[in-house]
Design a protein around this motif. Structure first.
Motif, short mmCIF file in Angstrom:
data_model
loop_
_atom_site.label_atom_id
_atom_site.label_comp_id
_atom_site.label_asym_id
_atom_site.label_seq_id
_atom_site.Cartn_x
_atom_site.Cartn_y
_atom_site.Cartn_z
N PRO A 146 39.07 40.26 48.42
CA PRO A 146 37.76 39.83 47.94
C PRO A 146 37.02 41.03 47.31
N ILE A 147 36.74 40.94 46.02
CA ILE A 147 36.14 42.07 45.31
C ILE A 147 34.92 41.59 44.52
N THR A 160 46.76 49.50 34.86
CA THR A 160 47.24 48.13 35.03
C THR A 160 46.48 47.47 36.17
N ILE A 161 45.93 46.28 35.89
CA ILE A 161 45.24 45.48 36.90
C ILE A 161 45.98 44.15 36.97
N ARG A 162 46.44 43.79 38.16
CA ARG A 162 47.29 42.61 38.25
C ARG A 162 47.09 41.89 39.59
N PRO A 168 44.34 34.54 43.69
CA PRO A 168 43.12 34.93 42.99
C PRO A 168 42.01 35.41 43.93
N ASN A 169 41.02 36.03 43.33
CA ASN A 169 39.84 36.50 44.04
C ASN A 169 39.11 35.30 44.66
N GLN A 170 38.85 35.38 45.96
CA GLN A 170 38.23 34.27 46.67
C GLN A 170 36.70 34.30 46.58
N VAL A 171 36.14 35.34 45.98
CA VAL A 171 34.70 35.41 45.75
C VAL A 171 34.49 35.62 44.24
N THR A 193 40.57 37.05 38.39
CA THR A 193 39.48 37.94 38.80
C THR A 193 38.25 37.16 39.23
N ASN A 194 38.09 35.92 38.69
CA ASN A 194 36.91 35.11 38.96
C ASN A 194 35.64 35.91 38.67
N SER A 195 35.65 36.60 37.53
CA SER A 195 34.57 37.52 37.19
C SER A 195 33.59 36.90 36.20
N LYS A 196 32.30 37.23 36.36
CA LYS A 196 31.28 36.80 35.40
C LYS A 196 31.40 37.59 34.10
N LYS A 197 31.71 38.88 34.22
CA LYS A 197 31.81 39.73 33.04
C LYS A 197 33.07 40.59 33.12
#
Length: 294
Positions: A146-147, A160-162, A168-171, A193-197
């Protein structure tokens, strides 16, 4: 005697015998039930860095192999209410400049990176991670972690980000940021990543950005290269995607035929809907080089 000495030196260099011994440093923070958030600031140079999930009772574990000729790392942490703030600082004792960075990148191999770091995180804490890497190579496996924020800055590195186990990211991550002066960024399964940005900026080098599926929520992406290439793998065309191209006459572009042009710079997929809460909006910016979208 002189011939024997020269031969010995030649063999030492040619066979790659290490001129300096290595030593190990380990740091950890014991797990606590009253901690929810772990904030980590990590600074190193001339190193290979790896991060992944481990099974442990510790909320943070760091293992390093270091050259004895360099200064020792400074590791600190403090608890604040329901969080812990940790920092490992291993600063470069040499001055960095663009000329040295480019020369190092061209003529140094991975074996020239004097230090190696392995970071272990666990699944039951939320992490806010900030990496500052001088020169080197980094591999971040964010599976089952969770990041909330993930940031990487470097003078010269291949990053490298994998998601190795495709978990997947749970948050919801607020920001994923990578900025490099020179090097490459590879972001696999970016939708995980489930990222906003997502912001990827490279002055000289390459960006490889891959979306295996659509985003679970809306996301804004900026991928910018001063000189180099961007490769973008889109999710299936039924997903809502909008791409804005910011290029120059010195940039070559290749786009799939199924994209619809709204104007000279803006393209959308068949599944595009401006009000869709899952909308993936991308800005691709290249000065000199190429952009390839598939």
């Amino acid at each position: 005697m002189l011939k024997k000495l020269c031969l010995s030196l030649f063999l030492s260099i040619g066979l790659g015998y290490p001129s300096e011994a290595q030593f190990v440093k380990e740091y950890k923070i014991d797990g606590r039930t009253d901690v929810d958030l772990v904030q980590l600031e990590f600074t190193s140079y001339k190193s290979t860095t790896q991060l992944k999930r481990i099974k442990s009772q510790d909320l943070l574990y760091i293992h390093g192999h270091l050259a004895k000729s360099n200064i020792l790392p400074d590791f600190k942490y403090s608890f604040q209410k329901n969080s812990v703030k940790a920092s490992l600082i291993h600063k470069n004792i040499e001055s960095d400049n663009l000329g040295k960075t480019i020369t190092s990148k061209l003529f140094f191999s991975e074996s020239d990176f004097e230090h190696s770091w392995d970071l272990g995180l666990v699944s039951n804490y939320l992490y806010d991670l900030d990496f500052n890497l001088g020169m080197g190579k980094a591999d971040f496996d964010l599976s089952q972690l969770p990041i909330s924020n993930f940031k990487v800055k470097s003078a010269s590195a291949d990053v490298t980000i994998r998601y190795g186990s495709e978990s997947p990211n749970q948050v919801q991550m607020d920001t994923l940021l990578v900025t490099l002066n020179m090097g490459s960024v590879e972001l696999q399964n970016a939708n995980f990543t489930n990222s906003k940005k997502i912001i990827l900026e490279v002055n000289y080098g390459n960006i490889d950005l891959n979306f295996s599926e659509g985003m679970p929520a809306g996301c804004q992406v900026i991928a910018a290269v001063g000189g180099g290439t961007i490769f973008l793998k889109l999710p299936p065309e039924t997903n809502p995607v909008k791409i804005k191209m910011k290029t120059t006459p010195m940039c070559r572009t290749s786009l799939p035929k199924y994209l619809k042009a709204l104007d000279r710079e803006t393209f959308v997929t068949k599944g595009y809907n401006s009000s869709d809460p899952r909308l993936l909006e991308l800005v691709l910016d290249v000065g000199v080089g190429s952009v390839t979208v598939e």
